[in-house]
Design a protein around this motif. Structure first.
Motif, PDB file in Angstrom:
ATOM      1  N   SER A  15      -1.406  -6.295  -5.122  1.00 56.97           N
ATOM      2  CA  SER A  15      -0.978  -7.584  -4.393  1.00 56.97           C
ATOM      3  C   SER A  15      -0.261  -8.572  -5.621  1.00 56.97           C
ATOM      4  O   SER A  15      -0.449  -8.406  -6.665  1.00 56.97           O
ATOM      5  CB  SER A  15      -2.032  -8.228  -3.484  1.00 56.97           C
ATOM      6  OG  SER A  15      -2.882  -8.856  -4.582  1.00 56.97           O
ATOM      7  N   LYS A  16       0.291  -9.736  -5.013  1.00 54.30           N
ATOM      8  CA  LYS A  16       0.645 -10.565  -6.127  1.00 54.30           C
ATOM      9  C   LYS A  16      -0.465 -11.226  -6.719  1.00 54.30           C
ATOM     10  O   LYS A  16      -0.240 -11.776  -7.590  1.00 54.30           O
ATOM     11  CB  LYS A  16       1.627 -11.659  -5.216  1.00 54.30           C
ATOM     12  CG  LYS A  16       0.707 -12.769  -4.358  1.00 54.30           C
ATOM     13  CD  LYS A  16       1.747 -13.724  -3.638  1.00 54.30           C
ATOM     14  CE  LYS A  16       1.138 -14.912  -3.060  1.00 54.30           C
ATOM     15  NZ  LYS A  16       1.982 -15.872  -2.668  1.00 54.30           N
ATOM     16  N   HIS A  51       3.662   0.652   2.926  1.00 48.75           N
ATOM     17  CA  HIS A  51       3.504  -0.406   3.888  1.00 48.75           C
ATOM     18  C   HIS A  51       3.834  -1.761   2.750  1.00 48.75           C
ATOM     19  O   HIS A  51       3.132  -1.820   1.628  1.00 48.75           O
ATOM     20  CB  HIS A  51       2.285  -0.540   4.230  1.00 48.75           C
ATOM     21  CG  HIS A  51       1.446  -0.026   5.265  1.00 48.75           C
ATOM     22  ND1 HIS A  51       2.232   0.463   6.435  1.00 48.75           N
ATOM     23  CD2 HIS A  51       0.741   1.174   5.352  1.00 48.75           C
ATOM     24  CE1 HIS A  51       1.434   1.312   7.262  1.00 48.75           C
ATOM     25  NE2 HIS A  51       0.500   1.860   6.506  1.00 48.75           N
ATOM     26  N   LEU A  52       4.636  -2.857   3.348  1.00 47.34           N
ATOM     27  CA  LEU A  52       5.050  -3.938   2.402  1.00 47.34           C
ATOM     28  C   LEU A  52       4.617  -5.175   3.266  1.00 47.34           C
ATOM     29  O   LEU A  52       4.995  -4.856   4.559  1.00 47.34           O
ATOM     30  CB  LEU A  52       6.237  -3.782   1.985  1.00 47.34           C
ATOM     31  CG  LEU A  52       6.822  -2.835   1.327  1.00 47.34           C
ATOM     32  CD1 LEU A  52       8.446  -2.766   1.190  1.00 47.34           C
ATOM     33  CD2 LEU A  52       6.368  -2.783  -0.149  1.00 47.34           C
ATOM     34  N   LEU A  53       4.010  -6.165   2.617  1.00 50.85           N
ATOM     35  CA  LEU A  53       4.323  -7.286   3.295  1.00 50.85           C
ATOM     36  C   LEU A  53       4.885  -8.324   2.148  1.00 50.85           C
ATOM     37  O   LEU A  53       4.320  -8.416   1.077  1.00 50.85           O
ATOM     38  CB  LEU A  53       2.643  -8.089   3.581  1.00 50.85           C
ATOM     39  CG  LEU A  53       2.616  -9.376   4.145  1.00 50.85           C
ATOM     40  CD1 LEU A  53       3.253  -9.252   5.414  1.00 50.85           C
ATOM     41  CD2 LEU A  53       0.997  -9.748   4.271  1.00 50.85           C
ATOM     42  N   ILE A  74      -3.098  -3.514   5.296  1.00 47.75           N
ATOM     43  CA  ILE A  74      -2.440  -2.998   4.201  1.00 47.75           C
ATOM     44  C   ILE A  74      -3.591  -2.544   3.226  1.00 47.75           C
ATOM     45  O   ILE A  74      -3.511  -1.483   2.656  1.00 47.75           O
ATOM     46  CB  ILE A  74      -1.259  -3.916   3.634  1.00 47.75           C
ATOM     47  CG1 ILE A  74      -0.068  -3.671   4.715  1.00 47.75           C
ATOM     48  CG2 ILE A  74      -0.776  -3.247   2.287  1.00 47.75           C
ATOM     49  CD1 ILE A  74       1.177  -4.836   4.325  1.00 47.75           C
ATOM     50  N   VAL A  75      -4.245  -3.474   2.976  1.00 47.93           N
ATOM     51  CA  VAL A  75      -5.253  -3.601   2.018  1.00 47.93           C
ATOM     52  C   VAL A  75      -6.309  -2.282   2.435  1.00 47.93           C
ATOM     53  O   VAL A  75      -7.064  -1.565   1.518  1.00 47.93           O
ATOM     54  CB  VAL A  75      -6.061  -4.793   1.682  1.00 47.93           C
ATOM     55  CG1 VAL A  75      -7.230  -4.783   0.787  1.00 47.93           C
ATOM     56  CG2 VAL A  75      -5.324  -5.833   1.036  1.00 47.93           C
ATOM     57  N   ASN A  76      -6.811  -2.332   3.643  1.00 46.07           N
ATOM     58  CA  ASN A  76      -7.585  -1.327   4.016  1.00 46.07           C
ATOM     59  C   ASN A  76      -7.163  -0.150   4.569  1.00 46.07           C
ATOM     60  O   ASN A  76      -7.999   1.065   4.542  1.00 46.07           O
ATOM     61  CB  ASN A  76      -8.301  -2.000   5.332  1.00 46.07           C
ATOM     62  CG  ASN A  76      -9.395  -2.983   4.895  1.00 46.07           C
ATOM     63  OD1 ASN A  76      -9.866  -3.094   3.807  1.00 46.07           O
ATOM     64  ND2 ASN A  76      -9.445  -4.135   5.685  1.00 46.07           N
ATOM     65  N   SER A  89       0.736  -1.256   0.168  1.00 49.64           N
ATOM     66  CA  SER A  89       0.115   0.168   0.130  1.00 49.64           C
ATOM     67  C   SER A  89       1.062   1.310  -0.164  1.00 49.64           C
ATOM     68  O   SER A  89       1.802   1.550   0.863  1.00 49.64           O
ATOM     69  CB  SER A  89      -0.805  -0.082   1.168  1.00 49.64           C
ATOM     70  OG  SER A  89      -1.603   1.250   1.334  1.00 49.64           O
ATOM     71  N   ILE A  90       0.956   2.097  -0.812  1.00 48.57           N
ATOM     72  CA  ILE A  90       1.551   3.312  -1.016  1.00 48.57           C
ATOM     73  C   ILE A  90       0.620   4.362  -0.483  1.00 48.57           C
ATOM     74  O   ILE A  90      -0.300   4.874  -1.269  1.00 48.57           O
ATOM     75  CB  ILE A  90       1.868   3.586  -2.409  1.00 48.57           C
ATOM     76  CG1 ILE A  90       2.813   2.267  -3.114  1.00 48.57           C
ATOM     77  CG2 ILE A  90       2.697   4.885  -2.578  1.00 48.57           C
ATOM     78  CD1 ILE A  90       3.083   2.373  -4.440  1.00 48.57           C
ATOM     79  N   MET A  91       0.828   4.929   0.562  1.00 51.06           N
ATOM     80  CA  MET A  91       0.010   6.066   1.203  1.00 51.06           C
ATOM     81  C   MET A  91       0.693   7.425   0.556  1.00 51.06           C
ATOM     82  O   MET A  91       1.876   7.373   0.234  1.00 51.06           O
ATOM     83  CB  MET A  91      -0.129   5.904   2.558  1.00 51.06           C
ATOM     84  CG  MET A  91      -0.663   4.556   2.995  1.00 51.06           C
ATOM     85  SD  MET A  91      -2.246   4.487   2.678  1.00 51.06           S
ATOM     86  CE  MET A  91      -3.124   5.741   3.707  1.00 51.06           C
TER      87      MET A  91
END
Length: 169
Positions: free
Chosen positions: A165-166, A92-94, A149-151, A85-87
């Motif tokens: 996402s992948k 944020h990375l997972l 991350i998604v939300n 997620s690029i804010m």
């Protein structure tokens, strides 16, 4: 971000990572960083604040794509990206490590700083020194990090495409 705890390198293991633009840190964030609450609570409060802060907020329009391209450049080589997620002022990375975490972060932050500074016609330090990382313990922890991350953009009322996402690549 945490000066007292070492980063944990766990190859073939998932990590939740957050890093911020240097200019996103103001007096309030510094106060939170120096507070005595748990590291997890600090990061949650800082992220919640930064979701609505304009300080160091560079990720809009084409710069989201620029950052996305840098992250995807080493996907499959240094890490396997699960979700990102690029804010406006933090990322944020997972991901699942395939290389040393410090090397991964140096590549992502170094390359993106060069690209973004050029785009913004600026020089100097782009990212805050360090990063926050948490080794994922189990599936439940993975699921919570993934959902967070998604939300995150939705909670901040951001409408543009910031999450990938992948499963979409």
């Amino acid at each position: 971000m945490h000066s007292k705890l070492p980063h944990i390198n766990l190859y073939a293991h998932c990590q939740f990572i957050t890093f911020r633009t240097k200019e996103s840190v103001d007096g309030y964030v510094t106060k939170l960083q120096n507070s005595s609450v748990s590291t997890k609570q600090k990061q949650y409060e800082i992220d919640k604040y930064l979701d609505h802060s304009v300080n160091g907020a560079y990720f809009y329009g084409e710069r989201i794509e620029m950052m996305r391209d840098v992250i995807l450049e080493k996907n499959g080589l240094l890490y396997e990206l699960e979700v990102c997620s690029i804010m406006p002022n933090h990322v944020h990375l997972l991901l699942k490590q395939q290389a040393d975490l410090a090397k991964i972060m140096k590549c992502i932050k170094g390359e993106s700083a060069a690209v973004l500074n050029k785009s913004l016609l600026r020089t100097g330090t782009f990212w805050l020194r360090g990063y926050y990382d948490v080794a994922i313990r189990d599936q439940k922890h993975f699921d919570r990090a993934f959902e967070y991350i998604v939300n995150n953009p939705k909670k901040a009322n951001l409408q543009d495409e910031r999450v990938f996402s992948k499963y979409e690549l």
